[in-house]
Design a protein around this motif. Sequence first.
Motif, PDB file in Angstrom:
ATOM      1  N   ASP A  91       0.836  -1.205   0.000  1.00 34.19           N
ATOM      2  CA  ASP A  91       0.000   0.000   0.000  1.00 34.19           C
ATOM      3  C   ASP A  91       0.873   1.259   0.000  1.00 34.19           C
ATOM      4  O   ASP A  91       0.589   2.220  -0.722  1.00 34.19           O
ATOM      5  N   VAL A  92       1.923   1.248   0.816  1.00 28.75           N
ATOM      6  CA  VAL A  92       2.801   2.418   0.912  1.00 28.75           C
ATOM      7  C   VAL A  92       3.551   2.630  -0.398  1.00 28.75           C
ATOM      8  O   VAL A  92       3.669   3.763  -0.886  1.00 28.75           O
ATOM      9  N   ARG A  93       4.061   1.544  -0.979  1.00 30.96           N
ATOM     10  CA  ARG A  93       4.799   1.686  -2.244  1.00 30.96           C
ATOM     11  C   ARG A  93       3.877   2.183  -3.358  1.00 30.96           C
ATOM     12  O   ARG A  93       4.265   3.069  -4.148  1.00 30.96           O
ATOM     13  N   THR A  94       2.649   1.637  -3.441  1.00 25.61           N
ATOM     14  CA  THR A  94       1.701   2.084  -4.467  1.00 25.61           C
ATOM     15  C   THR A  94       1.354   3.552  -4.286  1.00 25.61           C
ATOM     16  O   THR A  94       1.267   4.317  -5.263  1.00 25.61           O
ATOM     17  N   TRP A  95       1.185   3.953  -3.040  1.00 22.88           N
ATOM     18  CA  TRP A  95       0.864   5.359  -2.755  1.00 22.88           C
ATOM     19  C   TRP A  95       2.005   6.277  -3.169  1.00 22.88           C
ATOM     20  O   TRP A  95       1.781   7.327  -3.789  1.00 22.88           O
ATOM     21  N   LEU A  96       3.249   5.895  -2.865  1.00 20.96           N
ATOM     22  CA  LEU A  96       4.392   6.728  -3.237  1.00 20.96           C
ATOM     23  C   LEU A  96       4.552   6.802  -4.753  1.00 20.96           C
ATOM     24  O   LEU A  96       4.874   7.865  -5.298  1.00 20.96           O
ATOM     25  N   ASP A  97       4.336   5.669  -5.448  1.00 21.04           N
ATOM     26  CA  ASP A  97       4.436   5.684  -6.910  1.00 21.04           C
ATOM     27  C   ASP A  97       3.383   6.590  -7.522  1.00 21.04           C
ATOM     28  O   ASP A  97       3.645   7.324  -8.489  1.00 21.04           O
ATOM     29  N   GLN A  98       2.184   6.560  -6.955  1.00 22.18           N
ATOM     30  CA  GLN A  98       1.116   7.427  -7.465  1.00 22.18           C
ATOM     31  C   GLN A  98       1.419   8.893  -7.170  1.00 22.18           C
ATOM     32  O   GLN A  98       1.202   9.778  -8.001  1.00 22.18           O
ATOM     33  N   LEU A  99       1.948   9.147  -5.980  1.00 21.29           N
ATOM     34  CA  LEU A  99       2.285  10.522  -5.607  1.00 21.29           C
ATOM     35  C   LEU A  99       3.408  11.065  -6.487  1.00 21.29           C
ATOM     36  O   LEU A  99       3.440  12.257  -6.807  1.00 21.29           O
ATOM     37  N   ARG A 100       4.315  10.184  -6.891  1.00 16.02           N
ATOM     38  CA  ARG A 100       5.459  10.599  -7.712  1.00 16.02           C
ATOM     39  C   ARG A 100       5.021  11.037  -9.107  1.00 16.02           C
ATOM     40  O   ARG A 100       5.653  11.903  -9.711  1.00 16.02           O
ATOM     41  N   THR A 101       3.936  10.462  -9.629  1.00 15.87           N
ATOM     42  CA  THR A 101       3.531  10.723 -11.011  1.00 15.87           C
ATOM     43  C   THR A 101       2.290  11.588 -11.132  1.00 15.87           C
ATOM     44  O   THR A 101       1.821  11.838 -12.241  1.00 15.87           O
ATOM     45  N   THR A 102       1.753  12.065 -10.021  1.00 13.72           N
ATOM     46  CA  THR A 102       0.509  12.833 -10.046  1.00 13.72           C
ATOM     47  C   THR A 102       0.808  14.325 -10.035  1.00 13.72           C
ATOM     48  O   THR A 102       1.625  14.794  -9.238  1.00 13.72           O
ATOM     49  N   CYS A 103       0.129  15.053 -10.912  1.00 14.42           N
ATOM     50  CA  CYS A 103       0.240  16.511 -10.915  1.00 14.42           C
ATOM     51  C   CYS A 103      -0.509  17.067  -9.712  1.00 14.42           C
ATOM     52  O   CYS A 103      -1.693  16.770  -9.499  1.00 14.42           O
ATOM     53  N   GLN A 104       0.157  17.880  -8.918  1.00 13.25           N
ATOM     54  CA  GLN A 104      -0.451  18.392  -7.693  1.00 13.25           C
ATOM     55  C   GLN A 104      -1.526  19.441  -7.965  1.00 13.25           C
ATOM     56  O   GLN A 104      -2.448  19.601  -7.171  1.00 13.25           O
ATOM     57  N   CYS A 105      -1.414  20.145  -9.089  1.00 13.60           N
ATOM     58  CA  CYS A 105      -2.477  21.099  -9.447  1.00 13.60           C
ATOM     59  C   CYS A 105      -3.797  20.367  -9.680  1.00 13.60           C
ATOM     60  O   CYS A 105      -4.863  20.838  -9.272  1.00 13.60           O
ATOM     61  N   CYS A 106      -3.723  19.197 -10.323  1.00 21.11           N
ATOM     62  CA  CYS A 106      -4.935  18.418 -10.586  1.00 21.11           C
ATOM     63  C   CYS A 106      -5.425  17.739  -9.314  1.00 21.11           C
ATOM     64  O   CYS A 106      -6.621  17.731  -9.027  1.00 21.11           O
ATOM     65  N   ALA A 107      -4.508  17.136  -8.545  1.00 22.57           N
ATOM     66  CA  ALA A 107      -4.895  16.368  -7.374  1.00 22.57           C
ATOM     67  C   ALA A 107      -5.509  17.238  -6.293  1.00 22.57           C
ATOM     68  O   ALA A 107      -6.440  16.823  -5.604  1.00 22.57           O
TER      69      ALA A 107
END
Length: 407
Positions: A91-107
């Motif tokens: 869960d932690v690794r998936t969350w970090l991978d998603q956070l790494r590739t997500t645009c913060q303006c959109c999120a």
Amino acid sequence: MCEYTRKRVRVYGSTRKEALAKLTEKIATSNHGVPTPSAQGSVATFLTYWLETVAIHRLRENTHTRYTACTRLYLIPSLGRRKLAKLTAKDVRTWLDQLRTTCQCCARGLDAARDPNAPEAAGRPRCCAIGKCCGNRLSPLTLTYVHSVLKSALEHAVREEEIPRNVARNVRMGTPRPRRFEPLTTQEARAFLAATHGHRLHALLELALHTGLRKGELLGLRWEDLDLASGTASIRRTLQRTNSSGLTALPTKTQSSERRIALPTPCLRSLEQHRDQQLQERGAAGTGWKDSGYVFTRPDGSAIEGATLTRHFNTLLRRAALRRIRFHDLQHSAATLLLEQGVELVVIKELLGHAHIGVTATVYAHVRLRLQRDAINLLGNALRHPAEPAPRPDGDDEPPLCAASVR
């Protein structure tokens, strides 16, 4: 007399055999002394409890503010609904991978909260509102920081026997590249010091470049911390702005940061002149003088804001026709120049107040490599046969290090 506590544990399985296997595993784990998870709440509930009950008493106020912001922006939105006891390393690794590739303006919906007709919005990218994402992603350093906040929280959950292990520690993050800095060269340092002559904060800036003291440490110096007769200064506090107390003096960040340093002769002369100037300002202010006790103050005796010092610093950089750097780069400049003069790393570590010499060695690894190259070249010249011609320096190589001291 031994006291035993009994705890009811429930296990579930699709068959009786599966449930019995899970129960046997839990009994074996308990016999080995591993605590049985007792957390029934969500990750968000525990993080809120940890911030408001535990971390608030153990962290500096500004650090607690940053931890709270990380939790609110990055941890709770993605992991908050999960059960604390069922959180896994995956869960932690998936969350970090998603956070790494997500645009913060959109999120974070920054576009929705931004008024397109506002003057300050002119020229900013309209992320996703115009059908083109700006790609405002978190830097590797920020990702590592967010990961460390989660590790700290889960470590406390392990100590309180809420969970058996810290799953965030099982997720490895790539080592981020250290933030690049551009220290002043010897010639640039001379030009900067020349531009500060006549400025009322000349003594502060000269002290920063000669000793590598941080901004908060310089502004937090009091006259009782200085011994001009013996030429020493005791670093005991740092001046920072907090949300609750405003501009206030705080203890140094670590025990290693509280130290005693030697003051160079030029700084001693500048500090004596600065003391005379402050006495004149005190006489001119009269009853309006605010006796804060700090060495570097405003003309009325009150403490100086860090932002005010930064503005003066940027003005002096422009006056000296130098490139724009951060005030913190003065510390890097001092350490780099000392290394180039052959000062040992352990001396620089004590001067800068680093907790471990590994921190100093990592930050200034590029300077050490240059010094190693020069040392190897010197050895090569010493071992060269007298009949061999002297090697010519490469045109692409960096110029030799200047051995002149900064005055």
